[in-house]
Design a protein around this motif. Sequence first.
Motif, PDB file in Angstrom:
ATOM      1  N   ILE A 301       0.846  -1.247  -0.167  1.00 59.22           N
ATOM      2  CA  ILE A 301      -0.040  -0.009   0.005  1.00 59.22           C
ATOM      3  C   ILE A 301       0.820   1.148   0.001  1.00 59.22           C
ATOM      4  CG2 ILE A 301      -1.844   1.354   1.398  1.00 59.22           C
ATOM      5  CD1 ILE A 301      -2.854  -1.296   2.254  1.00 59.22           C
ATOM      6  N   ALA A 302       0.659   2.167  -0.760  1.00 60.58           N
ATOM      7  CA  ALA A 302       1.546   3.478  -0.999  1.00 60.58           C
ATOM      8  C   ALA A 302       1.333   4.139   0.279  1.00 60.58           C
ATOM      9  CB  ALA A 302       0.868   4.176  -2.240  1.00 60.58           C
ATOM     10  N   ALA A 303       2.540   4.645   0.794  1.00 60.84           N
ATOM     11  CA  ALA A 303       2.500   5.384   2.023  1.00 60.84           C
ATOM     12  C   ALA A 303       2.160   6.646   1.814  1.00 60.84           C
ATOM     13  CB  ALA A 303       4.072   5.453   2.329  1.00 60.84           C
ATOM     14  N   LYS A 304       1.332   6.831   2.764  1.00 62.50           N
ATOM     15  CA  LYS A 304       0.508   8.292   2.666  1.00 62.50           C
ATOM     16  C   LYS A 304       0.239   8.727   4.185  1.00 62.50           C
ATOM     17  CE  LYS A 304      -1.767   7.257  -1.671  1.00 62.50           C
ATOM     18  NZ  LYS A 304      -2.995   7.003  -2.503  1.00 62.50           N
ATOM     19  N   PRO A 305       0.382  10.028   4.621  1.00 61.94           N
ATOM     20  CA  PRO A 305      -0.098  10.328   6.066  1.00 61.94           C
ATOM     21  C   PRO A 305      -1.488  10.381   6.095  1.00 61.94           C
ATOM     22  CG  PRO A 305       1.537  12.025   4.926  1.00 61.94           C
ATOM     23  CD  PRO A 305       1.079  11.235   4.026  1.00 61.94           C
ATOM     24  N   PHE A 306      -1.878  10.144   7.314  1.00 66.25           N
ATOM     25  CA  PHE A 306      -3.287  10.150   7.496  1.00 66.25           C
ATOM     26  C   PHE A 306      -3.511  10.584   9.007  1.00 66.25           C
ATOM     27  CE2 PHE A 306      -3.870   6.199   9.777  1.00 66.25           C
ATOM     28  CZ  PHE A 306      -2.827   5.236   9.490  1.00 66.25           C
ATOM     29  N   THR A 307      -4.674  11.149   9.514  1.00 65.00           N
ATOM     30  CA  THR A 307      -4.728  11.543  11.003  1.00 65.00           C
ATOM     31  C   THR A 307      -5.695  10.529  11.592  1.00 65.00           C
ATOM     32  OG1 THR A 307      -4.968  13.872  10.081  1.00 65.00           O
ATOM     33  CG2 THR A 307      -5.999  13.244  12.287  1.00 65.00           C
ATOM     34  N   LEU A 308      -5.189  10.005  12.823  1.00 65.76           N
ATOM     35  CA  LEU A 308      -5.692   9.003  13.493  1.00 65.76           C
ATOM     36  C   LEU A 308      -6.618   9.589  14.627  1.00 65.76           C
ATOM     37  CD1 LEU A 308      -2.451   7.227  14.327  1.00 65.76           C
ATOM     38  CD2 LEU A 308      -4.313   5.871  13.446  1.00 65.76           C
ATOM     39  N   VAL A 309      -6.246  10.867  15.322  1.00 65.37           N
ATOM     40  CA  VAL A 309      -7.161  11.401  16.092  1.00 65.37           C
ATOM     41  C   VAL A 309      -6.888  12.916  15.756  1.00 65.37           C
ATOM     42  CG1 VAL A 309      -7.298  12.231  18.557  1.00 65.37           C
ATOM     43  CG2 VAL A 309      -6.707   9.688  17.878  1.00 65.37           C
ATOM     44  N   GLU A 310      -8.086  13.767  15.599  1.00 65.64           N
ATOM     45  CA  GLU A 310      -7.953  15.211  15.242  1.00 65.64           C
ATOM     46  C   GLU A 310      -8.668  15.892  16.297  1.00 65.64           C
ATOM     47  OE1 GLU A 310     -10.213  16.180  11.848  1.00 65.64           O
ATOM     48  OE2 GLU A 310      -8.935  18.028  11.690  1.00 65.64           O
ATOM     49  N   ASN A 311      -7.933  16.698  17.153  1.00 63.78           N
ATOM     50  CA  ASN A 311      -8.637  17.371  18.219  1.00 63.78           C
ATOM     51  C   ASN A 311      -9.304  16.711  19.281  1.00 63.78           C
ATOM     52  OD1 ASN A 311      -7.400  19.923  17.057  1.00 63.78           O
ATOM     53  ND2 ASN A 311      -9.273  20.111  15.900  1.00 63.78           N
ATOM     54  N   GLY A 312      -8.722  15.449  19.178  1.00 60.76           N
ATOM     55  CA  GLY A 312      -9.686  14.386  20.389  1.00 60.76           C
ATOM     56  C   GLY A 312     -10.504  13.418  19.742  1.00 60.76           C
ATOM     57  N   THR A 313     -10.859  13.827  18.356  1.00 64.08           N
ATOM     58  CA  THR A 313     -11.711  12.839  17.663  1.00 64.08           C
ATOM     59  C   THR A 313     -11.260  11.518  16.912  1.00 64.08           C
ATOM     60  OG1 THR A 313     -13.729  14.552  17.574  1.00 64.08           O
ATOM     61  CG2 THR A 313     -13.847  12.822  16.174  1.00 64.08           C
ATOM     62  N   VAL A 314     -11.724  10.654  17.276  1.00 62.03           N
ATOM     63  CA  VAL A 314     -10.840   9.309  16.392  1.00 62.03           C
ATOM     64  C   VAL A 314     -11.511   9.563  15.101  1.00 62.03           C
ATOM     65  CG1 VAL A 314     -10.597   7.115  16.497  1.00 62.03           C
ATOM     66  CG2 VAL A 314     -10.836   8.049  18.519  1.00 62.03           C
ATOM     67  N   ARG A 315     -10.183   9.709  14.102  1.00 57.74           N
ATOM     68  CA  ARG A 315     -10.487   9.705  12.605  1.00 57.74           C
ATOM     69  C   ARG A 315     -10.314   8.357  12.050  1.00 57.74           C
ATOM     70  NH1 ARG A 315     -14.151  13.624  12.594  1.00 57.74           N
ATOM     71  NH2 ARG A 315     -13.455  15.505  13.194  1.00 57.74           N
ATOM     72  N   GLN A 316      -9.390   7.783  12.273  1.00 53.14           N
ATOM     73  CA  GLN A 316      -8.919   6.517  11.461  1.00 53.14           C
ATOM     74  C   GLN A 316      -8.252   5.475  12.486  1.00 53.14           C
ATOM     75  OE1 GLN A 316      -9.362   6.012   8.018  1.00 53.14           O
ATOM     76  NE2 GLN A 316      -9.122   7.897   7.069  1.00 53.14           N
ATOM     77  N   LEU A 317      -8.067   4.164  11.993  1.00 50.22           N
ATOM     78  CA  LEU A 317      -7.127   3.061  12.549  1.00 50.22           C
ATOM     79  C   LEU A 317      -6.515   2.603  11.651  1.00 50.22           C
ATOM     80  CD1 LEU A 317     -10.394   1.085  14.061  1.00 50.22           C
ATOM     81  CD2 LEU A 317      -8.836   2.730  15.406  1.00 50.22           C
ATOM     82  N   TYR A 318      -5.372   1.734  12.018  1.00 50.80           N
ATOM     83  CA  TYR A 318      -4.465   1.192  11.147  1.00 50.80           C
ATOM     84  C   TYR A 318      -5.525  -0.021  10.665  1.00 50.80           C
ATOM     85  CZ  TYR A 318      -0.783   3.731  13.281  1.00 50.80           C
ATOM     86  OH  TYR A 318       0.152   4.808  13.548  1.00 50.80           O
ATOM     87  N   VAL A 319      -5.680   0.082   9.425  1.00 51.05           N
ATOM     88  CA  VAL A 319      -6.355  -0.944   8.717  1.00 51.05           C
ATOM     89  C   VAL A 319      -5.664  -1.785   7.661  1.00 51.05           C
ATOM     90  CG1 VAL A 319      -8.604  -1.459   7.768  1.00 51.05           C
ATOM     91  CG2 VAL A 319      -8.746   0.443   9.069  1.00 51.05           C
ATOM     92  N   ASP A 320      -5.664  -3.016   7.725  1.00 50.77           N
ATOM     93  CA  ASP A 320      -4.943  -3.710   6.614  1.00 50.77           C
ATOM     94  C   ASP A 320      -6.007  -4.241   5.784  1.00 50.77           C
ATOM     95  OD1 ASP A 320      -5.664  -5.278   8.830  1.00 50.77           O
ATOM     96  OD2 ASP A 320      -4.881  -7.376   7.844  1.00 50.77           O
ATOM     97  N   THR A 321      -5.508  -4.795   4.599  1.00 47.25           N
ATOM     98  CA  THR A 321      -6.704  -5.278   3.727  1.00 47.25           C
ATOM     99  C   THR A 321      -7.590  -6.355   4.221  1.00 47.25           C
ATOM    100  OG1 THR A 321      -4.990  -6.741   2.593  1.00 47.25           O
ATOM    101  CG2 THR A 321      -5.359  -4.506   1.494  1.00 47.25           C
ATOM    102  N   TYR A 322      -7.083  -7.320   4.856  1.00 45.76           N
ATOM    103  CA  TYR A 322      -7.836  -8.376   5.366  1.00 45.76           C
ATOM    104  C   TYR A 322      -8.692  -8.372   6.395  1.00 45.76           C
ATOM    105  CZ  TYR A 322      -8.538 -13.123   7.432  1.00 45.76           C
ATOM    106  OH  TYR A 322      -9.119 -14.291   7.847  1.00 45.76           O
ATOM    107  N   TYR A 323      -8.132  -7.601   7.541  1.00 46.68           N
ATOM    108  CA  TYR A 323      -9.061  -7.280   8.396  1.00 46.68           C
ATOM    109  C   TYR A 323     -10.242  -6.118   8.148  1.00 46.68           C
ATOM    110  CZ  TYR A 323      -6.597 -10.668  11.556  1.00 46.68           C
ATOM    111  OH  TYR A 323      -6.368 -11.867  11.905  1.00 46.68           O
ATOM    112  N   GLY A 324      -9.537  -5.249   7.298  1.00 50.66           N
ATOM    113  CA  GLY A 324     -10.599  -4.149   6.695  1.00 50.66           C
ATOM    114  C   GLY A 324     -11.934  -4.990   5.958  1.00 50.66           C
ATOM    115  N   ARG A 325     -11.538  -5.862   5.176  1.00 55.70           N
ATOM    116  CA  ARG A 325     -12.651  -6.593   4.672  1.00 55.70           C
ATOM    117  C   ARG A 325     -13.536  -7.052   5.646  1.00 55.70           C
ATOM    118  NH1 ARG A 325      -8.431  -8.845   1.353  1.00 55.70           N
ATOM    119  NH2 ARG A 325      -8.122  -7.561  -0.427  1.00 55.70           N
TER     120      ARG A 325
END
Length: 438
Positions: A301-325
């Motif tokens: 997966i091409a490396a790109k920055p992403f926000t996990l928590v923004e001003n205290g709000t959870v925006r993303q998790l670490y999601v791989d293809t298998y468990y993401g499905r």
Amino acid sequence: MPAELLKRVQQTVEVGKQAGADDVFATLGRSRTVEFSWRDGKLEKVKDTTSRSLGVRLFVEGRYSSHTTTDLDPDRVTAFVNQALALTRALESDRHRTITPPALYAGRTERDLQLLDPDVQAISRDQRLAWCRAMDAVAHSHSRVISATAVVSDVHSQEATASSNGFSAVYATSLCWLGSQVTLRDQAQRRAEASFYAGTRHLADLPDAEQVARQALGRAVLRLGADKGPTQRTHMVVDPSAATALVSRLLSAATAHSVQQGQSFWADLLGQQEFSHKLTLIDNPLRVRGLASRYYDTEGIAAKPFTLVENGTVRQLYVDTYYGRKIGLPPTTISPSNQEVRLGQRGLDRIVPDVGSGVYITSWLGGNANPTSGDFSFGLRGHLIENGTIGRPIREMNVTGNLRQLFQNMAEIGNDPWPYSPVQAPTLVFEDVQFSGT
């Protein structure tokens, strides 16, 4: 050599396809690690390790398996892949196991992340010994020194990856560490210990060896006379060098794998204002010369920055293809890269006077955290904060609580991130924290 690695890994993919695999994802890595350890005026240990490994992931008729070998002889690689295929066909099928979609390979940065310094590969034995002697001399300059150890370690790695659905890449990295550990004679037969380690991709970014040893010695001197502090609820101020581990603990269960397995307190937090509004956490794999920077992850997966928590709000998790499905989330990346805390306005020296009283933590002494509940208990070393100044050293104390509540009670974030870690964490201040001591 990188071209040769890529050629070999592409040949492995072809072997897998010709043997009947639906898809193949292969990675071939090679690395050399050299470590010198110098103790009390003598060279104690020299370790020179070269390793190589070929990893193959096979997708066959809805079935999946992964295998590793260190034998790169072409004939034996063919036999290895054929045996792996036979094993894979004996497994149960899993509809969630498919190779990474090619769309996730797209957008890979063309920016030079400067992950390789040729000067690291060229470090000589004489240079390593000179650094060891310099650190040893500084560490033994104090009259209370019982023992001191200097460590020099450097790594040069190359990795090539290819897949049957169009992924192909190769790159090299370097890393060099200097470290000093100092033990001082304290009162009543006690010992005061401290260490300091600095590691960077490029030699030009390393502090000099004497500075590393001075930091270790200075920390050990501050530990003289340490005693158990009082049991209390108070402010907790965490030094940047210790804050890295605390942030890692917080994020360790922020993965699709942990959520799907029912082992994460992050399970229901997406979109929720769960932490202090002061907290923003970003995963940034594209930091130039970053210790965990990369062009792509182990799934391609091409490396790109992403926000996990923004001003205290959870925006993303670490999601791989298998468990993401499995849990219905789009992939982000399979594993952390550089984890960055958005910085505040002040450093430790300006924060402590306003804190007034509390506990200043400089390092952790073990402990554990429950990834499902977030409950934690850690041993610590540090100092009491009294009347707005860092006071006497403390030992044999524990801090307990819950990671969710702790980061809800975050009072301030400093502007002084620790540079020698993939986790770029500064001074962190928390309110109403429980400490156990006398």
